[in-house]
Design a protein around this motif. Structure first.
Motif, PDB file in Angstrom:
ATOM      1  N   ASP A 335       0.842  -1.186   0.000  1.00  0.00           N
ATOM      2  CA  ASP A 335       0.000   0.000   0.000  1.00  0.00           C
ATOM      3  C   ASP A 335       0.879   1.237   0.000  1.00  0.00           C
ATOM      4  O   ASP A 335       1.460   1.603   1.018  1.00  0.00           O
ATOM      5  CB  ASP A 335      -0.913  -0.005   1.235  1.00  0.00           C
ATOM      6  CG  ASP A 335      -1.912   1.150   1.235  1.00  0.00           C
ATOM      7  OD1 ASP A 335      -2.082   1.779   0.169  1.00  0.00           O
ATOM      8  OD2 ASP A 335      -2.513   1.425   2.300  1.00  0.00           O
ATOM      9  N   LEU A 336       0.999   1.873  -1.163  1.00  0.00           N
ATOM     10  CA  LEU A 336       1.747   3.120  -1.273  1.00  0.00           C
ATOM     11  C   LEU A 336       0.855   4.279  -0.850  1.00  0.00           C
ATOM     12  O   LEU A 336      -0.303   4.362  -1.268  1.00  0.00           O
ATOM     13  CB  LEU A 336       2.237   3.324  -2.701  1.00  0.00           C
ATOM     14  CG  LEU A 336       3.123   2.218  -3.283  1.00  0.00           C
ATOM     15  CD1 LEU A 336       3.585   2.595  -4.678  1.00  0.00           C
ATOM     16  CD2 LEU A 336       4.312   1.943  -2.379  1.00  0.00           C
ATOM     17  N   VAL A 337       1.399   5.149  -0.018  1.00  0.00           N
ATOM     18  CA  VAL A 337       0.624   6.260   0.533  1.00  0.00           C
ATOM     19  C   VAL A 337       1.369   7.565   0.291  1.00  0.00           C
ATOM     20  O   VAL A 337       2.559   7.681   0.595  1.00  0.00           O
ATOM     21  CB  VAL A 337       0.392   6.077   2.047  1.00  0.00           C
ATOM     22  CG1 VAL A 337      -0.424   7.245   2.604  1.00  0.00           C
ATOM     23  CG2 VAL A 337      -0.304   4.756   2.335  1.00  0.00           C
ATOM     24  N   LEU A 338       0.662   8.555  -0.266  1.00  0.00           N
ATOM     25  CA  LEU A 338       1.183   9.914  -0.402  1.00  0.00           C
ATOM     26  C   LEU A 338       0.499  10.803   0.626  1.00  0.00           C
ATOM     27  O   LEU A 338      -0.714  10.695   0.830  1.00  0.00           O
ATOM     28  CB  LEU A 338       0.927  10.463  -1.801  1.00  0.00           C
ATOM     29  CG  LEU A 338       1.809   9.923  -2.929  1.00  0.00           C
ATOM     30  CD1 LEU A 338       1.279  10.390  -4.284  1.00  0.00           C
ATOM     31  CD2 LEU A 338       3.255  10.365  -2.748  1.00  0.00           C
ATOM     32  N   THR A 339       1.242  11.653   1.293  1.00  0.00           N
ATOM     33  CA  THR A 339       0.662  12.621   2.218  1.00  0.00           C
ATOM     34  C   THR A 339       1.050  14.018   1.767  1.00  0.00           C
ATOM     35  O   THR A 339       2.175  14.251   1.314  1.00  0.00           O
ATOM     36  CB  THR A 339       1.138  12.387   3.662  1.00  0.00           C
ATOM     37  OG1 THR A 339       2.560  12.438   3.711  1.00  0.00           O
ATOM     38  CG2 THR A 339       0.678  11.032   4.166  1.00  0.00           C
ATOM     39  N   GLY A 340       0.093  14.926   1.881  1.00  0.00           N
ATOM     40  CA  GLY A 340       0.307  16.280   1.410  1.00  0.00           C
ATOM     41  C   GLY A 340       0.775  17.214   2.500  1.00  0.00           C
ATOM     42  O   GLY A 340       1.227  16.795   3.569  1.00  0.00           O
ATOM     43  N   ALA A 341       0.664  18.506   2.225  1.00  0.00           N
ATOM     44  CA  ALA A 341       1.124  19.525   3.169  1.00  0.00           C
ATOM     45  C   ALA A 341       0.292  20.777   2.970  1.00  0.00           C
ATOM     46  O   ALA A 341      -0.335  20.967   1.919  1.00  0.00           O
ATOM     47  CB  ALA A 341       2.596  19.828   2.942  1.00  0.00           C
ATOM     48  N   SER A 342       0.246  21.616   3.993  1.00  0.00           N
ATOM     49  CA  SER A 342      -0.513  22.861   3.901  1.00  0.00           C
ATOM     50  C   SER A 342       0.258  23.975   4.590  1.00  0.00           C
ATOM     51  O   SER A 342       1.051  23.722   5.502  1.00  0.00           O
ATOM     52  CB  SER A 342      -1.894  22.695   4.534  1.00  0.00           C
ATOM     53  OG  SER A 342      -1.765  22.271   5.874  1.00  0.00           O
ATOM     54  N   ALA A 343       0.020  25.182   4.145  1.00  0.00           N
ATOM     55  CA  ALA A 343       0.724  26.333   4.722  1.00  0.00           C
ATOM     56  C   ALA A 343      -0.065  27.600   4.466  1.00  0.00           C
ATOM     57  O   ALA A 343      -0.899  27.668   3.553  1.00  0.00           O
ATOM     58  CB  ALA A 343       2.114  26.459   4.130  1.00  0.00           C
ATOM     59  N   THR A 350       7.943  32.964   1.815  1.00  0.00           N
ATOM     60  CA  THR A 350       8.319  31.622   1.360  1.00  0.00           C
ATOM     61  C   THR A 350       7.897  30.617   2.419  1.00  0.00           C
ATOM     62  O   THR A 350       8.147  30.829   3.612  1.00  0.00           O
ATOM     63  CB  THR A 350       9.833  31.528   1.123  1.00  0.00           C
ATOM     64  OG1 THR A 350      10.191  32.429   0.070  1.00  0.00           O
ATOM     65  CG2 THR A 350      10.226  30.118   0.725  1.00  0.00           C
ATOM     66  N   VAL A 351       7.256  29.564   1.977  1.00  0.00           N
ATOM     67  CA  VAL A 351       6.786  28.532   2.905  1.00  0.00           C
ATOM     68  C   VAL A 351       7.427  27.202   2.537  1.00  0.00           C
ATOM     69  O   VAL A 351       7.913  26.999   1.423  1.00  0.00           O
ATOM     70  CB  VAL A 351       5.246  28.402   2.877  1.00  0.00           C
ATOM     71  CG1 VAL A 351       4.591  29.687   3.345  1.00  0.00           C
ATOM     72  CG2 VAL A 351       4.756  28.018   1.481  1.00  0.00           C
ATOM     73  N   LYS A 352       7.417  26.307   3.518  1.00  0.00           N
ATOM     74  CA  LYS A 352       7.962  24.966   3.315  1.00  0.00           C
ATOM     75  C   LYS A 352       6.826  23.956   3.252  1.00  0.00           C
ATOM     76  O   LYS A 352       5.860  24.062   4.003  1.00  0.00           O
ATOM     77  CB  LYS A 352       8.909  24.587   4.456  1.00  0.00           C
ATOM     78  CG  LYS A 352      10.066  25.533   4.660  1.00  0.00           C
ATOM     79  CD  LYS A 352      10.839  25.151   5.912  1.00  0.00           C
ATOM     80  CE  LYS A 352      11.945  26.156   6.219  1.00  0.00           C
ATOM     81  NZ  LYS A 352      12.661  25.804   7.464  1.00  0.00           N
ATOM     82  N   ALA A 353       6.967  22.985   2.360  1.00  0.00           N
ATOM     83  CA  ALA A 353       5.979  21.916   2.239  1.00  0.00           C
ATOM     84  C   ALA A 353       6.718  20.597   2.057  1.00  0.00           C
ATOM     85  O   ALA A 353       7.564  20.468   1.182  1.00  0.00           O
ATOM     86  CB  ALA A 353       5.050  22.177   1.055  1.00  0.00           C
ATOM     87  N   GLU A 354       6.407  19.632   2.901  1.00  0.00           N
ATOM     88  CA  GLU A 354       7.041  18.323   2.812  1.00  0.00           C
ATOM     89  C   GLU A 354       6.023  17.283   2.349  1.00  0.00           C
ATOM     90  O   GLU A 354       5.030  17.024   3.036  1.00  0.00           O
ATOM     91  CB  GLU A 354       7.637  17.903   4.159  1.00  0.00           C
ATOM     92  CG  GLU A 354       8.891  18.665   4.515  1.00  0.00           C
ATOM     93  CD  GLU A 354       9.612  18.073   5.719  1.00  0.00           C
ATOM     94  OE1 GLU A 354      10.762  18.484   5.962  1.00  0.00           O
ATOM     95  OE2 GLU A 354       9.025  17.204   6.398  1.00  0.00           O
ATOM     96  N   ILE A 355       6.268  16.741   1.185  1.00  0.00           N
ATOM     97  CA  ILE A 355       5.420  15.669   0.660  1.00  0.00           C
ATOM     98  C   ILE A 355       5.882  14.356   1.280  1.00  0.00           C
ATOM     99  O   ILE A 355       7.081  14.052   1.294  1.00  0.00           O
ATOM    100  CB  ILE A 355       5.511  15.581  -0.880  1.00  0.00           C
ATOM    101  CG1 ILE A 355       5.165  16.930  -1.512  1.00  0.00           C
ATOM    102  CG2 ILE A 355       4.612  14.472  -1.411  1.00  0.00           C
ATOM    103  CD1 ILE A 355       3.810  17.450  -1.155  1.00  0.00           C
ATOM    104  N   GLY A 356       4.948  13.573   1.789  1.00  0.00           N
ATOM    105  CA  GLY A 356       5.300  12.283   2.371  1.00  0.00           C
ATOM    106  C   GLY A 356       5.018  11.136   1.419  1.00  0.00           C
ATOM    107  O   GLY A 356       4.027  11.153   0.672  1.00  0.00           O
ATOM    108  N   LEU A 420       9.497   8.143   3.334  1.00  0.00           N
ATOM    109  CA  LEU A 420      10.341   9.223   2.827  1.00  0.00           C
ATOM    110  C   LEU A 420       9.596  10.545   2.881  1.00  0.00           C
ATOM    111  O   LEU A 420       8.359  10.584   2.875  1.00  0.00           O
ATOM    112  CB  LEU A 420      10.732   8.960   1.370  1.00  0.00           C
ATOM    113  CG  LEU A 420      11.488   7.668   1.052  1.00  0.00           C
ATOM    114  CD1 LEU A 420      11.539   7.472  -0.450  1.00  0.00           C
ATOM    115  CD2 LEU A 420      12.880   7.726   1.623  1.00  0.00           C
ATOM    116  N   THR A 421      10.343  11.639   2.901  1.00  0.00           N
ATOM    117  CA  THR A 421       9.748  12.963   2.741  1.00  0.00           C
ATOM    118  C   THR A 421      10.461  13.694   1.611  1.00  0.00           C
ATOM    119  O   THR A 421      11.661  13.521   1.398  1.00  0.00           O
ATOM    120  CB  THR A 421       9.841  13.792   4.029  1.00  0.00           C
ATOM    121  OG1 THR A 421      11.212  13.877   4.436  1.00  0.00           O
ATOM    122  CG2 THR A 421       9.019  13.174   5.136  1.00  0.00           C
TER     123      THR A 421
END
Length: 552
Positions: A335-343, A350-356, A420-421
């Motif tokens: 089961d591959l899972v992608l997680t998003g980010a919000s800011a 400038t904002v940081k976003a880490e995709i999981g 991973l991120t």
């Protein structure tokens, strides 16, 4: 016409004569004073020809002739390989000993079964002194036990050539392995009882046999036999991890007969196993030489009773193959899972976003057949924002017409608990409430990943509900920053490891997810998972191709 008795006697003599093998002598030492320069003619010392017609690519030679001269193959400071001899020389190839034995194709100036190669300069080392190749094949006159030799000599002023002899045996012992098949209903955690055996399809009996078998990372062999030795590789590149074994069997194994292990070879599968590879092969090796194979090179002797062979009945020639191997189990899921980010941030910030990215298992993505091809996913840039720094192994691309974004790569093999991120930095050029950028793996029918609803996530800027609008888990979400700064460790990897710190990659570095394949840009990427390939077309659609191939 040669008699059968003559053939048998000659075949026996050939088998004894060919008990050794390998390459010709290494390069000799430098000549002293005015002594002639010693140069070795190198190539294969032995070639076995099959009467079954499977003697490799018909365009490729079995013997490559070279001259091994004193000195190094490495270029000097000027980038040039030194010349250690200048002067006319001739290399003569005499294959008349193979008349009536095999078909021969010689290099250089050839006439029938003889040839002559002429030269003037000889470089140091061996790599740059290639003379040509000799191709050998059976013909209508070839018969089991036929034996002959090729003699290669040289002459030239100021140089002393060490000759080469290549022995050729036709129709010697030749073993094909019994085919393997996955049992119906087989699943991870089960033990496969492999029907290991061979058929001697050659023209001569074998004095002794050697079995070599291998299981990749998700496979193990629970039994230990006294006539076997084992080596487990538990570190280094994932593609090369697994267990290897060598077993020796004395005795005579007649031409045309089949043999099998007295009991099936047990292959235990791990709970995470998916398309792991078990393969094996038998070869004809005399007992005295076979014993030496069990010593050294990291192998540990087995401790139990010896494994034995018995004559097999009720089998057919079609039950045997040159490449006896199996991928199993084939039904494990992952089961591959992608997680998003919000800011949130003001215009100009400038904002940081880490995709999981993670694998919730239970299976790993071995990708053993594709050799570590990476998995690709796309990242859209939310409206009103510009990416000022992308994660490593992410490259700008056009996802579909009018949609700009990034293509990111995750190396395989991918462990069953990989996490991973992928850190991004975005400048908010214009505040757009609830601006969203889609993060997605290709959508395709894949029985090994039945749950694909979590293969999509979002980058959300200035949304009203950060956790939900981002999609997936909000762990490691985005944060505002007044100036461009790294959103995580992005050095030399396709992403930064998360909680488990485990990813894939042929580099053996399970913390980075890097290694195995080049970072690509644009369309035309390929995703290979467990024997199935997904070709990403324009990054907006996917075509599924089922791949089954013979092992190398």
């Amino acid at each position: 016409m040669r008699s059968s008795a003559f053939r048998a006697a000659l075949g026996l003599a050939a088998a004894v004569a060919l008990s050794g093998g390998g390459l010709a002598a290494a390069a000799p030492a430098l000549a002293a004073d005015d002594a002639p320069l010693t140069v070795a003619i190198t190539g294969e010392n032995r070639v076995d020809l099959s009467l079954q017609g499977d003697n490799g690519d018909a365009t490729e030679p079995q013997v490559t002739l070279r001259l091994a001269a004193p000195g190094s193959d490495e270029p000097g400071d000027d980038g040039v390989i030194p010349v250690v001899h200048q002067g006319d020389y001739k290399i003569k190839i005499d294959a008349t000993g193979l008349k009536g034995v095999a078909k021969v194709k010689l290099p250089c100036e050839a006439s029938g079964l003889t040839a002559e190669c002429a030269g003037y300069e000889i470089n140091a080392g061996e790599d740059y002194n290639r003379l040509g190749g000799i191709r050998l094949d059976v013909n209508s006159e070839s018969a089991a036990g036929d034996f002959g030799s090729i003699k290669v000599t040289g002459e030239g002023e100021g140089v002393d050539f060490t000759p080469l002899t290549t022995d050729v045996l036709v129709g010697g012992p030749e073993f094909l392995g019994h085919k393997l098949a996955e049992p119906k209903g087989f699943k991870a955690g089960d033990t496969y009882e492999a029907p290991v055996g061979f058929r001697n399809v050659g023209g001569m009996a074998a004095d002794g046999a050697v079995l070599r078998f291998h299981g990749s990372r998700g496979l193990s062999f629970p039994d230990s036999y006294g006539n076997c030795a084992y080596k487990a590789t538990t570190d280094g590149p994932l593609l090369r991890r697994g267990t290897d074994a060598i077993c020796t069997f004395p005795g005579t194994y007649e031409a045309g007969k089949a043999y099998a292990l007295a009991e099936p070879l047990k292959v235990k599968t791990a709970d995470f196993a998916l398309y792991d590879i078990v393969n094996y092969g038998f070869s004809a090796v005399a007992p005295a030489k076979a014993k030496a194979l069990l010593d050294g090179d990291g192998y540990t002797p087995g401790t139990g009773a010896p494994l034995t062979l018995k004559e097999a009945t009720g089998t057919a020639p079609a039950d045997y193959t040159r490449y006896a191997e199996l991928d199993l189990p084939s039904t494990t899921t992952y089961d591959l899972v992608l997680t998003g980010a919000s800011a949130k941030g003001a215009a100009g910030s400038t904002v940081k976003a880490e995709i999981g990215f993670r694998n919730d298992g239970p299976g790993w993505l071995s990708a053993l057949r594709s050799g570590g091809e990476p998995i690709a996913f796309t990242v859209e840039v939310p409206e009103g924002a510009t990416v000022t720094k992308a994660a490593d192994r992410c490259n700008s691309t056009t996802i579909e017409e009018g949609v700009k974004g990034y293509l990111c790569w995750v190396s395989t093999p991918l462990l069953e608990d990989a996490e991973l991120t992928f850190p991004f930095e975005l400048r908010i050029d214009k505040v757009v409430k609830g601006a969203k950028g889609k993060v997605a793996l290709p959508t395709w029918e894949n029985p090994n990943e039945p749950e694909q609803s979590n293969n999509t996530a979002w980058i959300v800027l200035n949304g009203t509900d950060d956790g939900q609008s981002a999609g997936g888990s909000s762990d490691g979400g985005a944060s505002a920053s007044p100036s461009p700064s790294a959103g995580g460790d992005t050095s030399g990897s396709s992403g930064t490891s998360g909680n488990s710190g485990s990813s894939g990659g042929d580099s053996g570095d399970q913390g980075s997810g890097s290694g195995g394949g080049l970072a690509l840009t644009g369309a035309g990427g390929m995703l290979l998972i467990g024997g199935i390939a997904v070709v990403v077309l324009g990054l907006g659609a996917a075509v599924v191709l089922v791949m089954r191939r013979r092992a190398a």
